[in-house]
Write a protein that holds these residues in place. Sequence first.
Motif, mmCIF file in Angstrom:
data_model
loop_
_atom_site.group_PDB
_atom_site.id
_atom_site.type_symbol
_atom_site.label_atom_id
_atom_site.label_comp_id
_atom_site.label_asym_id
_atom_site.label_seq_id
_atom_site.Cartn_x
_atom_site.Cartn_y
_atom_site.Cartn_z
ATOM 1 N N THR A 48 0.823 -1.209 0.000
ATOM 2 C CA THR A 48 0.000 0.000 0.000
ATOM 3 C C THR A 48 0.857 1.259 0.000
ATOM 4 O O THR A 48 0.497 2.267 -0.618
ATOM 5 C CB THR A 48 -0.935 0.001 1.225
ATOM 6 N N TYR A 90 3.843 1.640 -1.426
ATOM 7 C CA TYR A 90 4.281 1.847 -2.814
ATOM 8 C C TYR A 90 3.138 2.379 -3.675
ATOM 9 O O TYR A 90 3.327 3.280 -4.508
ATOM 10 C CB TYR A 90 4.823 0.543 -3.390
ATOM 11 N N LYS A 91 1.965 1.814 -3.485
ATOM 12 C CA LYS A 91 0.801 2.235 -4.269
ATOM 13 C C LYS A 91 0.456 3.691 -3.986
ATOM 14 O O LYS A 91 0.168 4.463 -4.914
ATOM 15 C CB LYS A 91 -0.393 1.334 -3.962
ATOM 16 N N GLU A 92 0.466 4.094 -2.716
ATOM 17 C CA GLU A 92 0.112 5.464 -2.346
ATOM 18 C C GLU A 92 1.045 6.491 -2.974
ATOM 19 O O GLU A 92 0.635 7.614 -3.268
ATOM 20 C CB GLU A 92 0.136 5.621 -0.817
ATOM 21 N N ASN A 101 2.555 6.066 -5.854
ATOM 22 C CA ASN A 101 2.549 5.871 -7.313
ATOM 23 C C ASN A 101 3.847 5.284 -7.860
ATOM 24 O O ASN A 101 4.263 5.597 -8.983
ATOM 25 C CB ASN A 101 2.236 7.197 -8.027
ATOM 26 N N ILE A 145 4.303 -0.767 -10.005
ATOM 27 C CA ILE A 145 4.253 -2.065 -9.335
ATOM 28 C C ILE A 145 4.127 -3.180 -10.351
ATOM 29 O O ILE A 145 3.363 -3.075 -11.321
ATOM 30 C CB ILE A 145 3.070 -2.103 -8.347
ATOM 31 N N VAL A 179 -7.842 -1.902 -4.346
ATOM 32 C CA VAL A 179 -7.156 -2.055 -5.630
ATOM 33 C C VAL A 179 -8.185 -2.466 -6.675
ATOM 34 O O VAL A 179 -8.724 -3.575 -6.641
ATOM 35 C CB VAL A 179 -6.029 -3.108 -5.547
ATOM 36 N N THR A 225 -6.601 -0.958 -11.924
ATOM 37 C CA THR A 225 -5.246 -0.888 -11.361
ATOM 38 C C THR A 225 -4.527 -2.218 -11.528
ATOM 39 O O THR A 225 -3.341 -2.252 -11.892
ATOM 40 C CB THR A 225 -5.310 -0.503 -9.871
ATOM 41 N N TYR A 246 -1.012 -3.160 -13.539
ATOM 42 C CA TYR A 246 0.125 -3.942 -13.049
ATOM 43 C C TYR A 246 0.526 -5.007 -14.064
ATOM 44 O O TYR A 246 1.716 -5.298 -14.234
ATOM 45 C CB TYR A 246 -0.211 -4.608 -11.711
#
Length: 471
Positions: free
Chosen positions: A389, A391-393, A395, A398, A426, A430, A434
């Motif tokens: 999360t 890494y996702k937050e 940007n 991934i 997710v 998204t 990936y």
Amino acid sequence: MTRIITLFCFFIAQISFSQTAENYLEKIRNNEALLTAFFQQMPKGGDLHHHFSGSVYAEPLLERAIAEDFYLNLESMNVSKTKPVNGNWKTFSSLKNEGKLAFYEQQVMQTWSAKDYNGSVPSDDLFFDSFQKFEPTIQGHFAEGMLELKKRALAENVSYIETQLSTIPCDMNVADLTDFNSKLRQAASQKDEKAVLKLLDELYKSIQKKDAKKYAADFNNNFIAKLHKDLKIDDDRFTMRYQNFVLRFMDPVDLFKNMTIAFISANDSKLVAGVNIVSPEHGENSMKDYWLHMLMFKYCHSKFPDVKYTLHAGELTLGLVQPEDLTWHINDAIHVAGANRIGHGVDIAYEANSYDLLRYMAKNNIPIEINLTSNEFILKVKENRHPFTLYKEFNVPIVISTDDAGILRTNMTEQYVLLAKRYPDVSYATIKQYVYNSINYSFIQDAAVKKQLVKDLDGRFKTFEAKFSKN
């Protein structure tokens, strides 16, 4: 005008199909069986964090050991083609004659993989120790393993694998260079980058004089290219490329020798996609020489600027190492070594200036290779303890990978099931991104091959999403 209208209608239809797939995913989000069926059929692009020997399942390795009547160590479950001098070793045929084969088959399966894992040994020890136990069954049988991996990839709609296939065989005599071990470590202990790079330059020139290029050429032509061509690995449904790798636990001279040859190999072959570094990151030499290893990558990049490399970095967690050792590995992999991708990156929350580091990764398109099953088994990190999360937050690009599907008893489908179930925010869109990331951030050298894989992915998703138009 008619053509424009037709294209517009097609575009709208594709959005509609994608939205329908999104709706269906949300409906089944908490049902693991339905998620498995969904992701089994969904196109999954590439598996970029992939160790060949750890991805072959234990069953065929055990079958081979039995068929070729290997010796089995009855305590450790190591196998050997010939009987070692020390230890309690018996052939599989003798175990069969004694009626003990079934018992030891079970012991082997539980030692070579995570099958029926019960916590009797630390999970990280079981994982990292397993490689040497079954390694003799891999040698001379790369073809069988490659075909097994291709068959499994096709079955679960994976179109690309970037695997770490083998170290490069090298019998180069570097006994006259061993003084560099202490010199390099001394300079590294003082964080004297200029001195380290000067020593590496001297060492590089000496290794070149010992015909390093010969070892790379032999590996490229007589192993990689031959296997790849003879097995007809690439076709209209599947593509494979290879990463060279070096072992962290080696002393500096041997490691740098192997790294030099690995870079030469990757530079000279379009089938070799890049270079990596492996072995437990928390091992004694791995920790002691980590910064030195990063400078080695920096140096090799100066010699071979076109070669890409991804680094195992931050495959650590609190308790596995001292807290202060969680603060700098990803930083150094990126800012010192100049890594193009990062593998695992589990300790990112502990890294010094982690927000700045995450912003840098996002800005410079440095992807993180997320390995959910692996991180859970080896490090006991999962769900909201896992930095996915984070890494996702920020940007950060991934990609979802398996790591060692054979040892871990998993596959790509399960990685996406875990992703969807554990992280309900997710979206399908998204997840689809990936999947495309796994091709766009691959190290494939031939732009036409990468372009074709993306085009193929477009077609696969069109077919997949159309299945939900009637739901």
